[in-house]
Design an enzyme around this catalytic site. Sequence first.
Site, PDB file in Angstrom:
ATOM      1  N   THR A 280       0.834  -1.205   0.000  1.00 62.81           N
ATOM      2  CA  THR A 280       0.000   0.000   0.000  1.00 62.81           C
ATOM      3  C   THR A 280       0.865   1.251   0.000  1.00 62.81           C
ATOM      4  O   THR A 280       0.433   2.313  -0.458  1.00 62.81           O
ATOM      5  CB  THR A 280      -0.943   0.008   1.220  1.00 62.81           C
ATOM      6  OG1 THR A 280      -1.734  -1.184   1.197  1.00 62.81           O
ATOM      7  CG2 THR A 280      -1.874   1.202   1.208  1.00 62.81           C
TER       8      THR A 280
ATOM      9  N   TYR B 234       3.313 -12.665   5.740  1.00 67.84           N
ATOM     10  CA  TYR B 234       2.313 -12.087   4.847  1.00 67.84           C
ATOM     11  C   TYR B 234       2.044 -13.089   3.734  1.00 67.84           C
ATOM     12  O   TYR B 234       2.854 -13.248   2.833  1.00 67.84           O
ATOM     13  CB  TYR B 234       2.834 -10.762   4.299  1.00 67.84           C
ATOM     14  CG  TYR B 234       1.880  -9.990   3.421  1.00 67.84           C
ATOM     15  CD1 TYR B 234       0.539 -10.338   3.285  1.00 67.84           C
ATOM     16  CD2 TYR B 234       2.322  -8.858   2.728  1.00 67.84           C
ATOM     17  CE1 TYR B 234      -0.318  -9.606   2.485  1.00 67.84           C
ATOM     18  CE2 TYR B 234       1.473  -8.109   1.933  1.00 67.84           C
ATOM     19  CZ  TYR B 234       0.154  -8.491   1.812  1.00 67.84           C
ATOM     20  OH  TYR B 234      -0.689  -7.756   1.012  1.00 67.84           O
TER      21      TYR B 234
ATOM     22  N   LYS C  24      -0.314 -12.217   8.506  1.00 71.57           N
ATOM     23  CA  LYS C  24      -1.352 -11.499   7.781  1.00 71.57           C
ATOM     24  C   LYS C  24      -1.816 -12.422   6.657  1.00 71.57           C
ATOM     25  O   LYS C  24      -1.099 -12.634   5.681  1.00 71.57           O
ATOM     26  CB  LYS C  24      -0.811 -10.184   7.220  1.00 71.57           C
ATOM     27  CG  LYS C  24      -1.816  -9.424   6.366  1.00 71.57           C
ATOM     28  CD  LYS C  24      -1.168  -8.259   5.645  1.00 71.57           C
ATOM     29  CE  LYS C  24      -2.169  -7.578   4.733  1.00 71.57           C
ATOM     30  NZ  LYS C  24      -1.544  -6.525   3.894  1.00 71.57           N
TER      31      LYS C  24
END
Length: 305
Positions: free
Chosen positions: A50, A138, A166
Site C-alpha cells: 500500500t 504475509y 497477515k
Amino acid sequence: MTPIFRFEGIYTPVVTPYHDDGRVNWDALVDVIDFLMDKGVHGLISGGSTGENYAQTVEERLELARFTRERSAGKLPLVVGTGTMLTEDSIALATGACEMGADAILLASPPYSVPTDRENALNALAIDKAADLPVMLYNYPHRTGTMMGPEFLDRVGRSRNFCGIKESSGDINRVHLLARDYPHIQLGCGMDDQALEFFAWGAPFWVCGGSNFLPEEHVALYNACVVEGNFSKGRRIMSAMMPLMRVLEQGGKFIQTIKHGVTMNGLDAGPVRPPLKGLNKDDKRALEQVTRVLKLTIADIVAEG
C-alpha cells in the site's frame, strides 16, 4: 507457546505521499503519520505494498521507515516490510529494521520465482536471522504466486520470532487451518471483506489499507468484535463497510483509491508512481459517496453505546 510479541488491533500500511515529480513529500508524510496516531490505530507498517514498495529502491524504503520511526517516536509499534524479489535486498531491509529499532518486520514470499515450501522457508529464515525481530508473515498467493503451506509454517515455526501472519489468501479454510493447527502464530486479517470472520476465529489484529483514511471506522469494528465481543454490533458495522470493500477491490485500483481517500481528509497523498495512474472522476465520485454513507452509519452505531 507464548508469542514473543503481541500484534493487536488495527495496523495501517502507511501510504507514501509524493510530489508531482515523484519525489517523496516528507511534510505530507508527517501529516499522515500524525493523523493515524491521533485517530487511534494500534500500529504502523512502513514498506508495505500500500506504500508502493514495488516502485521504490531499497534505500528509499529504509529512509521512509527511519522517518516513520522517528516521527512516531515509539508511540506505536512499527513494522518494516522486507518483501522483495531478491533475498539480499530483503536481508538489507531486515538488517536496517533492526538497526533503526523497529518493533517487527513484515515478511512475504518473494514474488514471481514461485519457491517450494522448503525454499520459501529457508529464505524466510535467512531474513529472520538478519533482523532477529518479531515477524509478521504475509501470505498473499494471488500476488506472490506462492502459498505459505504447512511445510513452510512447520519449518519457520522453529524460530520463535515468527509470531503473526497477515492472511490474504481469501480462502476461509486457511483461517480455520491457522486458528486450529498454528495457534502459536497469531492470526491476522489481511482480507478486508472477511474481517468479521477472522475476528470470530480469534484474530487479534487486522492489517487494512483503508484505515489510512477511515481509521476510526476500522477501529470501531475491531473494538466491537475483539474488545467488546459484541458480534451483533460487529455485523452491523461490517455490513456498513462492505460497499467500501467492493470499491477498493474493483478494477485493480486499490492503492489509487486509498490515496484519494487520504486526500478526501484534507491530507496531501499526491499521485501514485508509474506504472499506476490516478482515479478518474467516476471512481472518485463513487468512493466519496460510499465513504459519506459509511461514516454516518457507523457513527450512529457507535453512538448507540
